[in-house]
Design an enzyme around this catalytic site. Structure first.
Site, PDB file in Angstrom:
ATOM      1  CD  GLU A  13       1.656  -1.221  -3.581  1.00 32.70           C
ATOM      2  OE1 GLU A  13       3.064  -1.459  -2.785  1.00 32.70           O
ATOM      3  OE2 GLU A  13       1.876  -1.061  -4.347  1.00 32.70           O
ATOM      4  CD  GLU A  62       5.635   2.065  -3.835  1.00 34.09           C
ATOM      5  OE1 GLU A  62       6.536   1.961  -4.506  1.00 34.09           O
ATOM      6  OE2 GLU A  62       4.865   1.377  -3.111  1.00 34.09           O
TER       7      GLU A  62
HETATM    8  C1  BGP Z   1       5.858  -0.457  -3.224  1.00 34.79           C
HETATM    9  C2  BGP Z   1       5.184  -0.998  -5.532  1.00 34.79           C
HETATM   10  C3  BGP Z   1       4.937  -2.491  -5.180  1.00 34.79           C
HETATM   11  C4  BGP Z   1       5.947  -3.491  -4.289  1.00 34.79           C
HETATM   12  C5  BGP Z   1       5.714  -3.042  -3.086  1.00 34.79           C
HETATM   13  C6  BGP Z   1       6.885  -4.430  -2.152  1.00 34.79           C
HETATM   14  O1  BGP Z   1       7.165  -0.389  -4.246  1.00 34.79           O
HETATM   15  O2  BGP Z   1       4.214  -0.693  -5.359  1.00 34.79           O
HETATM   16  O3  BGP Z   1       5.048  -2.768  -6.981  1.00 34.79           O
HETATM   17  O4  BGP Z   1       6.557  -4.899  -4.783  1.00 34.79           O
HETATM   18  O5  BGP Z   1       6.500  -1.635  -3.410  1.00 34.79           O
HETATM   19  O6  BGP Z   1       8.436  -3.582  -2.639  1.00 34.79           O
HETATM   20  P1  BGP Z   1       9.073  -5.095  -3.583  1.00 34.79           P
HETATM   21  O7  BGP Z   1       8.431  -6.167  -4.380  1.00 34.79           O
HETATM   22  O8  BGP Z   1      10.543  -3.997  -3.323  1.00 34.79           O
HETATM   23  O9  BGP Z   1       9.451  -6.093  -1.977  1.00 34.79           O
END
Ligand code: BGP
Length: 475
Positions: A368, A176
Site C-alpha cells: 500500500e 496492518e
Molecule cells: C490503510 C488501510 C487501507 C486503506 C488505507 C488508506 O490503513 O489498510 O484499508 O484504506 O490505509 O486509508 P484511508 O482509506 O483511511 O485513506
C-alpha cells in the site's frame, strides 16, 4: 528534471494495485454474506457504531466491484498490472464467523475473481483479514480479546488454502496487524471503547492475532509448500523531533511499538523490549506452551503499507497529536501534508525499506502506498478524465526512493499502490478521498452512476510498468 537513464527495478518485479473487500465490493447482504464490522461503521473510525446497517454507509454498495469485477480487472490489465492485491470478505465465507461449514456462494465469487486474474496473467495477492471481521465475532465473542477467535480463524484459513492454495501463491494474514493498538474495533473487532479497554486486554488480543497468524503460516506450508505467507504492518518510521537524546529514545520506543509485530512474525518470539514493557506495566499475558511453539512458524516475507513518517518527542508540551494513517504522531516541520493532513515523505520509504531489510533479512513487499485527494472530473478532448498531477508526483517521488532502496541492496518483491480504482476510505468512510488511477462516479452522499473513467495517472502508471521503472523522473 531529467529522466533516469536506467532502472533499478529487477526483472520480474511485481507491479499493481491493492484493495480490500469491504471498500470495493458492496453487495453487503448478497449470496448469503453475513454482516461484518464495517457494515455498522458508517463514519469509519470517527463515528459511532450502529446497531444495524444504515443507508448512509457507503460500504454497503462500495463501488460495486462484486458485479463489476471483470471490467475492473480488465482495466488493471490494460495498465499492465502483474499483481492485484484484494481481500476475501470473511463474512462471505463464514457469515457468522463460527459456523462449521462455509458458504459455497461466497467461495464461488472468489473463484470467479481468480479466473479473471488468471485470464489476464495477473498474480493474486490475497489478504485473509482486512478490517472486516464477521460482526457476530465482535458482538458475541468480544473480538480478538477472546481466544476462541483463533479457532474461528483457523477454520476459515483452512477452507481458503484448500480451495485456492493451488492458484494463489502470496497470502497476507492480517492487514496492518499493528493497528489493533490504535483502532481496536476496526482492526481487532473489539467492541469495548478504546478508553475503557485495559492495556492487558489489548495486548492479549495482539497475542491471539500473532498466534493465529503463525498458525495460518503453518497450515499454508503444510497444504502447499509453494505458498508464501507474509505479515502486513503499517510502516511508519519515527524520527526524533530534535537531536536531544531524550527525543531519540522516545522515537526508539515509539518505533519498537510498531516493530514488535514483525519481530515476532520473523523471529518467532517476543523481543526483550516487549517483555520489558509487559513487565513494567503489569501486563500478564496468557501465553501457553502451544502458543510459543506455534509462533516459531515464521513468515516468508514482510509486507507493509507506507503513507507517512512521524516524529516523537519526550517533551509533553510539543506532543500535539498529528493526523495520519490511524496512528498520528508529532508533525514534522520539514514536510508538506495531503488534503487530509497526512504528511508526505518519499525518503521515509527508502529509510523504512532499509531498516526492515537490515533488521529481518526477509524479502519485502510494499502492498500500500498512495495519495488520497479530492479529484475533479473534467473533459479533455471530449473525454471525461481527472488531471491528477499531484498524485503522479506523489507516486513518482515515492517510486524513485524505492529504486534507491533497491540500489541499496534491499530485496523487494513488488509494489502495489493503494486503491488503483477509487474506493471507500477506511478511516473516514468517504468516497471523496480518492486514490485511484480510475475515477468512480460515486459521491459522499451516495449519488453517482458508478461509471469508471481513466485519470491522467492511468497512462502514467502504465508507462512506469511498461518500462519497469525507467520512466520515473528524479527531481
Ligand atoms: C490503510 C488501510 C487501507 C486503506 C488505507 C488508506 O490503513 O489498510 O484499508 O484504506 O490505509 O486509508 P484511508 O482509506 O483511511 O485513506
Amino acid at each position: 528534471m531529467t529522466s533516469t537513464p536506467q532502472t533499478y527495478f529487477p526483472d520480474g518485479f511485481l507491479w499493481g494495485g491493492a484493495t480490500a473487500a469491504n471498500q470495493i465490493e458492496g453487495a453487503y447482504a448478497e449470496d448469503g454474506k453475513g454482516l461484518s464490522i464495517q457494515d455498522v461503521m458508517p463514519k469509519g473510525i470517527f463515528g459511532a457504531i450502529t446497531d444495524e446497517p444504515t443507508a448512509d454507509n457507503l460500504k454497503l454498495e462500495g463501488i460495486d466491484f462484486y458485479h463489476r469485477y471483470a471490467a475492473d480487472i480488465a482495466l488493471f490489465a490494460e495498465m499492465g498490472f502483474s499483481v492485484f492485491r484484494f481481500s476475501i470478505a470473511w463474512s462471505r465465507i463464514f457469515p457468522l464467523g463460527d459456523e462449521a461449514e462455509p458458504n459455497e456462494a461466497g467461495l464461488a465469487f472468489y473463484d470467479r475473481v481468480l479466473d479473471e486474474l488468471e485470464r489476464h496473467g495477473i498474480e493474486p495477492l490475497v489478504t485473509i483479514s482486512h478490517y472486516e471481521t464477521p460482526l457476530n465475532l465482535a458482538r458475541t465473542y468480544g473480538g480478538w480479546v477472546n481466544r476462541d477467535l483463533i479457532g474461528c480463524y483457523e477454520r476459515y484459513v483452512r477452507v481458503l488454502f484448500e480451495r485456492y492454495g493451488h492458484r494463489v501463491k502470496y497470502w497476507l494474514t492480517f492487514n496492518e496487524i499493528n493497528s489493533v493498538l490504535h483502532v481496536p474495533f476496526m482492526s481487532g473487532a473489539i467492541p469495548t471503547p478504546r478508553e475503557e479497554l485495559r492495556e492487558a486486554d489489548l495486548y492479549q488480543a495482539v497475542h491471539h492475532e500473532l498466534v493465529a497468524s503463525a498458525l495460518a503460516t503453518k497450515i499454508a506450508h503444510e497444504t502447499n509448500p509453494r505458498i508464501q505467507v507474509g505479515c502486513m504492518v503499517i510502516a511508519m518510521p519515527v524520527y526524533p523531533l530534535s537531536p536531544n537524546p531524550d527525543d531519540v529514545v522516545a522515537a526508539m520506543d515509539a518505533d519498537h511499538a510498531n516493530l514488535m509485530f514483525s519481530d515476532v512474525h520473523t523471529r518467532g518470539t517476543y523481543p526483550g523490549y516487549a517483555l520489558r514493557l509487559f513487565r513494567e506495566r503489569g501486563i500478564e499475558l496468557d501465553i501457553t506452551d502451544a502458543d510459543r511453539e506455534l509462533l516459531t512458524n515464521t513468515v516468508d516475507f514482510v509486507s507493509f503499507s507506507y503513507y507517512m513518517s512521524s516524529c516523537e518527542t519526550a517533551d509533553p508540551a510539543k506532543k500535539a497529536a498529528g493526523e495520519g494513517n490511524l496512528m498520528g504522531g508529532v508533525p514534522n516541520p520539514h514536510l508538506p501534508a495531503s488534503q487530509w493532513g497526512w504528511q508526505i515523505d518519499p525518503q521515509g520509504l527508502r529509510v523504512v525499506l532499509n531498516q526492515f531489510w537490515d533488521r529481518w533479512q526477509k524479502p519485502l513487499f510494499i502492498v500500500e502506498n498512495g495519495l488520497g485527494a479530492r479529484d475533479e472530473l473534467v473533459e479533455v478532448d471530449g473525454i471525461p478524465t481527472v488531471v491528477d498531477d499531484a498524485r503522479i508526483a506523489y507516486l513518482n517521488d515515492h517510486l524513485v526512493q524505492v529504486g534507491e532502496a533497491i540500489a541499496d541492496g534491499v530485496n523487494l518483491l513488488g509494489y502495489t499502490t493503494w486503491g488503483p480504482i477509487d474506493l471507500v476510505s477506511a478511516s473516514t468512510a468517504q468516497l471523496s478521498k480518492r486514490y485511484g488511477f480510475i475515477y468512480v462516479d460515486r459521491n459522499d452522499d451516495g449519488s453517482g452512476t458508478l461509471a469508471r473513467y481513466r485519470k491522467k495517472s492511468f497512462a502514467w502508471f502504465a508507462e512506469v510498468i511498461r518500462t519497469n521503472g525507467a520512466s520515473l523522473v528524479r527531481s
